[in-house]
Design an enzyme around this catalytic site. Structure first.
Site, mmCIF file in Angstrom:
data_model
loop_
_atom_site.group_PDB
_atom_site.id
_atom_site.type_symbol
_atom_site.label_atom_id
_atom_site.label_comp_id
_atom_site.label_asym_id
_atom_site.label_seq_id
_atom_site.Cartn_x
_atom_site.Cartn_y
_atom_site.Cartn_z
ATOM 1 N N PHE A 384 0.801 -1.233 0.000
ATOM 2 C CA PHE A 384 0.000 0.000 0.000
ATOM 3 C C PHE A 384 0.832 1.280 0.000
ATOM 4 O O PHE A 384 0.428 2.288 0.597
ATOM 5 C CB PHE A 384 -0.972 0.000 1.201
ATOM 6 C CG PHE A 384 -1.627 -1.326 1.425
ATOM 7 C CD1 PHE A 384 -2.198 -2.018 0.366
ATOM 8 C CD2 PHE A 384 -1.648 -1.911 2.671
ATOM 9 C CE1 PHE A 384 -2.791 -3.261 0.548
ATOM 10 C CE2 PHE A 384 -2.228 -3.153 2.872
ATOM 11 C CZ PHE A 384 -2.805 -3.835 1.813
ATOM 12 N N CYS A 385 1.982 1.251 -0.659
ATOM 13 C CA CYS A 385 2.855 2.454 -0.723
ATOM 14 C C CYS A 385 3.161 2.980 0.670
ATOM 15 O O CYS A 385 3.330 4.200 0.863
ATOM 16 C CB CYS A 385 2.233 3.548 -1.586
ATOM 17 S SG CYS A 385 1.986 3.045 -3.285
ATOM 18 N N ALA A 386 3.210 2.062 1.632
ATOM 19 C CA ALA A 386 3.613 2.422 2.997
ATOM 20 C C ALA A 386 4.454 1.258 3.504
ATOM 21 O O ALA A 386 4.154 0.623 4.513
ATOM 22 C CB ALA A 386 2.398 2.660 3.877
#
Ligand code: PLP
Length: 464
Positions: A384-386
């Site tokens: 999740f781009c985290a």
């Protein structure tokens, strides 16, 4: 012809007001059916709002009503150019009101939250110290590479977040500008961050703060004044307005002291050749300074339309309805011992409709593929781009590889190094979350009914 396009908003507003109290706000795609690998078709359950939310019907209708009046912005003498320019500037005022901005704040239209935060990163003073939690989305984590960045460890309570920030700011060099960058609601856990308290801590130490409201603004009212943040960034496509625009709103001084984000027409007031052969440029001192090029009036108008639609529906109503959806999902997942919901702040933390989890014995990509192929449910799997946050929550190697959005290429059944995320909002009917909970239970109990294989890093039904 009226000076304002006869938008569908006026009639839609009344319908929306009715719909909000009894069910979801009307969105596009609510009747779309998708094929199931096991045969037949089913209405698509879009449960990936945190990535991109469907367009509100009202937004679509407003854009369609405006489309025949479309014209260039800030650069045409014709009637439609002037009408479009008016609409563009009225949209700026609508967004400023939606965010409850201070007098003197500027609303800059960008392409997205990522674009907004990169713009801010470009205008921070050269000696600025930046403080950012490792738990942030990459859009908040990465743009500051050229500044002196301090990455703060993941807190395990909201109070610890404030303490961590206060300690870091107390230890900072006691001179020069500083900026704190924090998310309002996590795109992984959905948990709300203590923005007001973090802003107070930042200001007490002479720092400024930017709020990444990409996941907050679609779910909760955001008041710049009340939260006392210096800037806010959000994206249209997560706010039911998927036409390519975003927002950076807040204090004008750093924006106006810096060189334009993009150099070009629209940002410049006058350009003249110098005697020595070069050019002199006088840049605008309004938001236009950072909006070079032809503005995306449709994108901007669609954001204003969404702001109005959400405001008219009433955030109290929207929050209450979403609370019910969150409770349904969390209660359902809690009945499945194999499911572990990812959380930083614990069960009682206030949150928006974004829930990530892993299922014991399942590769997350396999599970998400089965939800799609066998139940017509669209969720997301991955990091999740985290990456630092998800890896911390999963307890896996925080330095490991992984492309943004791409699942780890593990075969079905292998231990998962990524997670599944279900997310929803104002357009989600109860049936979608109920189907999701039922599908999770059934998959865990009975297993997938189809075979899956990994193709180019994605888990897909094996049709061979
Ligand atoms: C918390 C958060 N910040 C920033 C972004 C980046 O938004 P965009 O991709 O619209 O630039 C996202 C997108 O998922 C997000 O969830």
């Amino acid at each position: 012809m009226s000076a304002r396009p006869n938008t569908a908003a006026d009639t839609a507003a009344a319908e929306t007001a009715d719909a909000c109290c009894t069910g979801p706000l009307p969105v596009l795609g609510r009747d779309v059916t998708v094929p199931l690998v096991t045969g037949g078709e089913v209405t698509y359950a879009a449960l990936d709002y945190a990535a991109s939310a469907p367009a509100l019907q009202r937004v679509w209708d407003d854009v369609a009503a405006y489309a025949p009046y479309y014209g260039s912005v800030h650069r045409g003498a014709g009637y439609l150019s002037q009408l479009s320019t008016d609409l563009f500037e009225q949209s700026r005022a609508t967004v400023a009101a939606f965010l409850d901005c201070r007098d003197g704040d500027q609303v800059v239209f960008t392409r997205s939250t990522t674009d907004s935060l990169n713009l801010l990163a470009q205008v921070v003073p050269g000696d600025c110290q930046v403080f950012v939690f490792e738990t942030e989305h990459h859009a908040s984590l990465l743009p500051w590479r050229d500044a002196r960045v301090t990455y703060l460890d993941a807190p395990r309570t909201p109070a610890q977040a404030v303490e961590t920030l206060e300690r870091a700011l107390a230890d900072r060099e006691p001179y020069g500008p500083a900026l704190v960058c924090v998310t309002g609601a996590s795109n992984v856990t959905g948990e709300l961050w203590p923005v007001r308290e973090l802003a107070a801590a930042a200001h007490a130490h002479g720092a400024r703060i930017v709020l990444d409201a990409a996941q907050l603004a679609p779910h909760h009212p955001v008041s710049v004044k009340d939260l006392d943040v210096d800037w806010v960034a959000f994206s249209g496509h997560k706010l039911y307005a998927p036409f390519g625009s975003g927002v950076l709103a807040g204090r004008a001084d750093w924006l106006q002291a810096a060189e334009p984000y993009l150099a070009g027409g629209g940002a410049s007031r006058t350009v003249a050749r110098r005697a020595d052969g070069g050019v002199d440029v006088e840049w605008h001192t309004t938001a236009a300074r950072h909006e070079a090029g032809s503005p995306n009036v449709i994108g901007v108008y669609s954001i204003a339309s969404a702001c109005k639609a959400l405001t008219e529906a009433g955030f109290d109503t929207l929050v209450a309805r979403e609370r019910h959806l969150i409770d349904t999902v969390r209660a359902g997942l809690a009945e499945v011992p194999e499911v572990r919901v990812l959380s930083l702040f614990g069960d009682d933390a206030p949150r928006v409709g974004v829930i990530s989890f892993v299922v014991e014995g399942w590769n997350s990509s396999h599970f998400a593929a089965a939800l799609s192929a066998e139940y017509g449910i669209g969720v997301r799997d991955g990091l999740f781009c985290a990456h630092p946050l998800v890896r911390t929550l999963l307890g896996s190697d925080p330095q490991g590889p992984g492309e943004c959005g791409a699942p780890e290429p593990a075969a079905p059944g292998e231990r998962s190094l990524n997670a599944i995320r279900v997310s929803f909002g104002a357009g989600t009917p109860d049936e979608h979350v109920e189907r999701f909970v039922g599908a999770v239970k059934e998959l865990v109990r009975d297993g997938a009914r189809w075979k899956y294989r990994t193709e180019e890093g994605r888990c897909v039904p094996d049709r061979g």
